[in-house]
Design a protein around this motif. Structure first.
Motif, PDB file in Angstrom:
ATOM      1  N   THR A 117      -3.278  -5.877   6.063  1.00  0.00           N
ATOM      2  CA  THR A 117      -3.384  -4.413   6.137  1.00  0.00           C
ATOM      3  C   THR A 117      -4.744  -3.949   5.630  1.00  0.00           C
ATOM      4  O   THR A 117      -5.377  -3.066   6.226  1.00  0.00           O
ATOM      5  N   ALA A 118      -5.210  -4.553   4.524  1.00  0.00           N
ATOM      6  CA  ALA A 118      -6.551  -4.219   4.027  1.00  0.00           C
ATOM      7  C   ALA A 118      -7.609  -4.555   5.064  1.00  0.00           C
ATOM      8  O   ALA A 118      -8.517  -3.744   5.332  1.00  0.00           O
ATOM      9  N   LEU A 119      -7.486  -5.715   5.671  1.00  0.00           N
ATOM     10  CA  LEU A 119      -8.456  -6.128   6.681  1.00  0.00           C
ATOM     11  C   LEU A 119      -8.370  -5.239   7.919  1.00  0.00           C
ATOM     12  O   LEU A 119      -9.398  -4.877   8.505  1.00  0.00           O
ATOM     13  N   TRP A 120      -7.160  -4.877   8.296  1.00  0.00           N
ATOM     14  CA  TRP A 120      -6.946  -3.996   9.464  1.00  0.00           C
ATOM     15  C   TRP A 120      -7.623  -2.643   9.250  1.00  0.00           C
ATOM     16  O   TRP A 120      -8.195  -2.072  10.187  1.00  0.00           O
ATOM     17  N   LEU A 121      -7.576  -2.130   8.032  1.00  0.00           N
ATOM     18  CA  LEU A 121      -8.218  -0.850   7.720  1.00  0.00           C
ATOM     19  C   LEU A 121      -9.746  -0.963   7.727  1.00  0.00           C
ATOM     20  O   LEU A 121     -10.448  -0.054   8.182  1.00  0.00           O
ATOM     21  N   GLY A 193     -12.505  14.897  14.262  1.00  0.00           N
ATOM     22  CA  GLY A 193     -12.211  15.036  15.680  1.00  0.00           C
ATOM     23  C   GLY A 193     -11.042  14.173  16.131  1.00  0.00           C
ATOM     24  O   GLY A 193     -11.039  13.657  17.251  1.00  0.00           O
ATOM     25  N   ILE A 194     -10.054  14.046  15.263  1.00  0.00           N
ATOM     26  CA  ILE A 194      -8.889  13.201  15.552  1.00  0.00           C
ATOM     27  C   ILE A 194      -7.675  14.088  15.782  1.00  0.00           C
ATOM     28  O   ILE A 194      -7.378  14.968  14.978  1.00  0.00           O
ATOM     29  N   ASP A 195      -6.961  13.850  16.878  1.00  0.00           N
ATOM     30  CA  ASP A 195      -5.755  14.608  17.175  1.00  0.00           C
ATOM     31  C   ASP A 195      -4.586  14.036  16.383  1.00  0.00           C
ATOM     32  O   ASP A 195      -4.494  12.819  16.175  1.00  0.00           O
ATOM     33  N   SER A 196      -3.668  14.894  15.974  1.00  0.00           N
ATOM     34  CA  SER A 196      -2.541  14.432  15.163  1.00  0.00           C
ATOM     35  C   SER A 196      -1.685  13.398  15.886  1.00  0.00           C
ATOM     36  O   SER A 196      -1.052  12.545  15.252  1.00  0.00           O
ATOM     37  N   ALA A 197      -1.672  13.451  17.219  1.00  0.00           N
ATOM     38  CA  ALA A 197      -0.877  12.489  17.988  1.00  0.00           C
ATOM     39  C   ALA A 197      -1.366  11.062  17.786  1.00  0.00           C
ATOM     40  O   ALA A 197      -0.620  10.107  18.024  1.00  0.00           O
ATOM     41  N   GLU A 198      -2.606  10.900  17.314  1.00  0.00           N
ATOM     42  CA  GLU A 198      -3.163   9.567  17.123  1.00  0.00           C
ATOM     43  C   GLU A 198      -2.654   8.885  15.858  1.00  0.00           C
ATOM     44  O   GLU A 198      -2.817   7.679  15.698  1.00  0.00           O
ATOM     45  N   TYR A 199      -2.058   9.660  14.940  1.00  0.00           N
ATOM     46  CA  TYR A 199      -1.653   9.048  13.677  1.00  0.00           C
ATOM     47  C   TYR A 199      -0.276   9.467  13.172  1.00  0.00           C
ATOM     48  O   TYR A 199       0.313   8.771  12.344  1.00  0.00           O
ATOM     49  N   ILE A 200       0.266  10.579  13.655  1.00  0.00           N
ATOM     50  CA  ILE A 200       1.443  11.159  13.013  1.00  0.00           C
ATOM     51  C   ILE A 200       2.675  10.259  13.105  1.00  0.00           C
ATOM     52  O   ILE A 200       3.580  10.343  12.253  1.00  0.00           O
ATOM     53  N   ASN A 201       2.741   9.388  14.100  1.00  0.00           N
ATOM     54  CA  ASN A 201       3.894   8.493  14.239  1.00  0.00           C
ATOM     55  C   ASN A 201       3.790   7.248  13.363  1.00  0.00           C
ATOM     56  O   ASN A 201       4.674   6.394  13.389  1.00  0.00           O
ATOM     57  N   GLY A 202       2.731   7.158  12.608  1.00  0.00           N
ATOM     58  CA  GLY A 202       2.614   6.070  11.650  1.00  0.00           C
ATOM     59  C   GLY A 202       1.926   4.833  12.189  1.00  0.00           C
ATOM     60  O   GLY A 202       1.448   4.794  13.326  1.00  0.00           O
ATOM     61  N   ALA A 203       1.903   3.801  11.350  1.00  0.00           N
ATOM     62  CA  ALA A 203       1.216   2.557  11.663  1.00  0.00           C
ATOM     63  C   ALA A 203       2.099   1.641  12.510  1.00  0.00           C
ATOM     64  O   ALA A 203       3.322   1.782  12.520  1.00  0.00           O
ATOM     65  N   PRO A 204       1.492   0.693  13.223  1.00  0.00           N
ATOM     66  CA  PRO A 204       2.300  -0.296  13.945  1.00  0.00           C
ATOM     67  C   PRO A 204       3.027  -1.208  12.960  1.00  0.00           C
ATOM     68  O   PRO A 204       2.789  -1.135  11.747  1.00  0.00           O
ATOM     69  N   GLY A 205       3.910  -2.054  13.459  1.00  0.00           N
ATOM     70  CA  GLY A 205       4.621  -2.986  12.592  1.00  0.00           C
ATOM     71  C   GLY A 205       3.689  -4.043  12.025  1.00  0.00           C
ATOM     72  O   GLY A 205       2.566  -4.234  12.517  1.00  0.00           O
ATOM     73  N   TYR A 206       4.155  -4.743  11.007  1.00  0.00           N
ATOM     74  CA  TYR A 206       3.294  -5.717  10.348  1.00  0.00           C
ATOM     75  C   TYR A 206       2.882  -6.866  11.261  1.00  0.00           C
ATOM     76  O   TYR A 206       1.777  -7.409  11.122  1.00  0.00           O
ATOM     77  N   ASP A 208       2.118  -6.640  14.387  1.00  0.00           N
ATOM     78  CA  ASP A 208       0.967  -6.132  15.145  1.00  0.00           C
ATOM     79  C   ASP A 208      -0.253  -5.970  14.245  1.00  0.00           C
ATOM     80  O   ASP A 208      -1.386  -6.256  14.657  1.00  0.00           O
ATOM     81  N   ILE A 209      -0.049  -5.494  13.015  1.00  0.00           N
ATOM     82  CA  ILE A 209      -1.166  -5.330  12.088  1.00  0.00           C
ATOM     83  C   ILE A 209      -1.826  -6.674  11.810  1.00  0.00           C
ATOM     84  O   ILE A 209      -3.056  -6.800  11.827  1.00  0.00           O
ATOM     85  N   SER A 225      -0.176 -14.139  13.511  1.00  0.00           N
ATOM     86  CA  SER A 225       1.063 -13.396  13.747  1.00  0.00           C
ATOM     87  C   SER A 225       2.238 -14.336  13.957  1.00  0.00           C
ATOM     88  O   SER A 225       3.383 -14.007  13.614  1.00  0.00           O
ATOM     89  N   THR A 226       1.974 -15.527  14.506  1.00  0.00           N
ATOM     90  CA  THR A 226       3.036 -16.525  14.640  1.00  0.00           C
ATOM     91  C   THR A 226       3.480 -17.008  13.271  1.00  0.00           C
ATOM     92  O   THR A 226       4.680 -17.174  13.005  1.00  0.00           O
ATOM     93  N   VAL A 227       2.523 -17.235  12.383  1.00  0.00           N
ATOM     94  CA  VAL A 227       2.858 -17.620  11.008  1.00  0.00           C
ATOM     95  C   VAL A 227       3.662 -16.507  10.339  1.00  0.00           C
ATOM     96  O   VAL A 227       4.629 -16.772   9.622  1.00  0.00           O
ATOM     97  N   TRP A 228       3.277 -15.257  10.591  1.00  0.00           N
ATOM     98  CA  TRP A 228       4.031 -14.123  10.016  1.00  0.00           C
ATOM     99  C   TRP A 228       5.481 -14.154  10.484  1.00  0.00           C
ATOM    100  O   TRP A 228       6.399 -13.922   9.691  1.00  0.00           O
ATOM    101  N   ARG A 229       5.705 -14.462  11.748  1.00  0.00           N
ATOM    102  CA  ARG A 229       7.075 -14.539  12.252  1.00  0.00           C
ATOM    103  C   ARG A 229       7.838 -15.705  11.618  1.00  0.00           C
ATOM    104  O   ARG A 229       9.034 -15.587  11.316  1.00  0.00           O
ATOM    105  N   LEU A 230       7.160 -16.814  11.416  1.00  0.00           N
ATOM    106  CA  LEU A 230       7.771 -17.950  10.727  1.00  0.00           C
ATOM    107  C   LEU A 230       8.194 -17.554   9.319  1.00  0.00           C
ATOM    108  O   LEU A 230       9.329 -17.794   8.895  1.00  0.00           O
TER     109      LEU A 230
END
Length: 299
Positions: A117-121, A193-206, A208-209, A225-230
């Protein structure tokens, strides 16, 4: 009449004697001994203050008071604690490996999710994209906060006036906190210049992150992501995942339609999971260092 030997059931401690497993134990132990250096490197970077002219400094100026650096710091603190705890769990005396069945995987999942998550940001070179992602995780965080407070308030004894007052005050406080956050997020978004639709529904699942954060030439998003699923299947109860990731001894027929077998977690799964968490943590640390050092260039 001679009785068959009693078979031990449940969790039992067994020594590692197989040559391949002994080699795998050494590999895992070597990786665990590398954890401290990773944590020390992050501790050094975490002490640096981002100058206002740096990329991170300008990110923080644009996202005040929901600073991007604050969320990154929170993620990395959790990842640091989880990695340190993994080493302490598996190397309790600092030398002798005590491999667990599944206890290390919740820690490794936490380390991987937090570092990712830190890296994704931090990873996008576009400042606008970094701000969008921050607003997404903030939106998720504030909604979960309100859900938790409402659930906790429902546990209060509502048959008394004091209980009702306490419950209502907690909910009012959470609702007010959510409103303040959403208002500030709206100001940050409007300025960028960011529309609320771009963020209001929250972050993707872990899942995807993790994949998005590591989907670069220096890392492999599909692998991570495969390791995350494991890890996820070894964090929550999953007989199928347990059987598919374990090494099995000889099977004994119990003569009642059931079978007895001693199963132990494959050391390679722990090593692979640890390596994914460590690599992501290292990349998050170095990306943070770069954002602190690099001067922000205005478009």
């Amino acid at each position: 009449m001679e009785h068959p030997p009693r078979l031990e059931r449940g969790l039992i401690r067994v020594p590692v004697t197989d040559a391949d497993e002994l080699d795998a134990s050494r590999v895992l132990t070597e990786r665990l001994h590398q954890v401290d250096a990773l944590l020390e490197r992050y501790a050094t970077i975490a002490q640096l203050r981002a100058k206002p002219t740096s990329e991170l400094g300008d990110d923080d100026r644009r996202t005040s008071w929901l600073h991007l650096s604050h969320f990154v710091s929170s993620c990395m603190s959790m990842a640091t604690d989880s990695l340190a705890s993994t080493k302490q769990l598996l190397l309790p005396d600092g030398e002798q490996l005590e491999h667990r069945v599944t206890a290390q995987f919740p820690l490794l999942r936490s380390a991987l999710e937090s570092a990712a998550t830190a890296l994704w940001l931090l990873r996008p070179d576009s400042q606008r994209e970094r701000i969008v992602r921050l607003l997404q995780v903030r939106a998720t965080d504030i909604e979960f906060d309100l859900t938790l407070v409402k659930a906790a308030a429902g546990l209060v004894d509502l048959s008394t006036s004091q209980g009702r007052s306490t419950s209502q005050a907690a909910i009012r406080g959470a609702v007010a906190r959510r409103k303040r956050h959403l208002e500030q997020m709206s100001k940050i978004a409007s300025a960028a210049g960011i529309d609320s639709a771009e963020y209001i529904n929250g972050a993707p699942g872990y899942g995807d992150i993790v994949e998005q954060a590591t989907d670069y030439p220096d890392l492999n998003g599909a692998n991570a992501s495969t390791v995350w699923r494991l890890i996820s299947g070894l964090t929550h109860p999953s007989p199928l995942r347990m059987m598919s990731t374990s090494k099995h001894g000889d099977t004994v027929d119990n003569d009642d339609g059931t079978l007895y077998v001693v199963a132990s977690m494959d050391l390679g799964n722990t090593t692979t999971s640890l390596l994914a968490a460590m690599t992501t943590y290292r990349q998050a640390t170095e990306t943070l260092a770069a954002r602190i050092a690099r001067v922000h260039t205005r478009p």
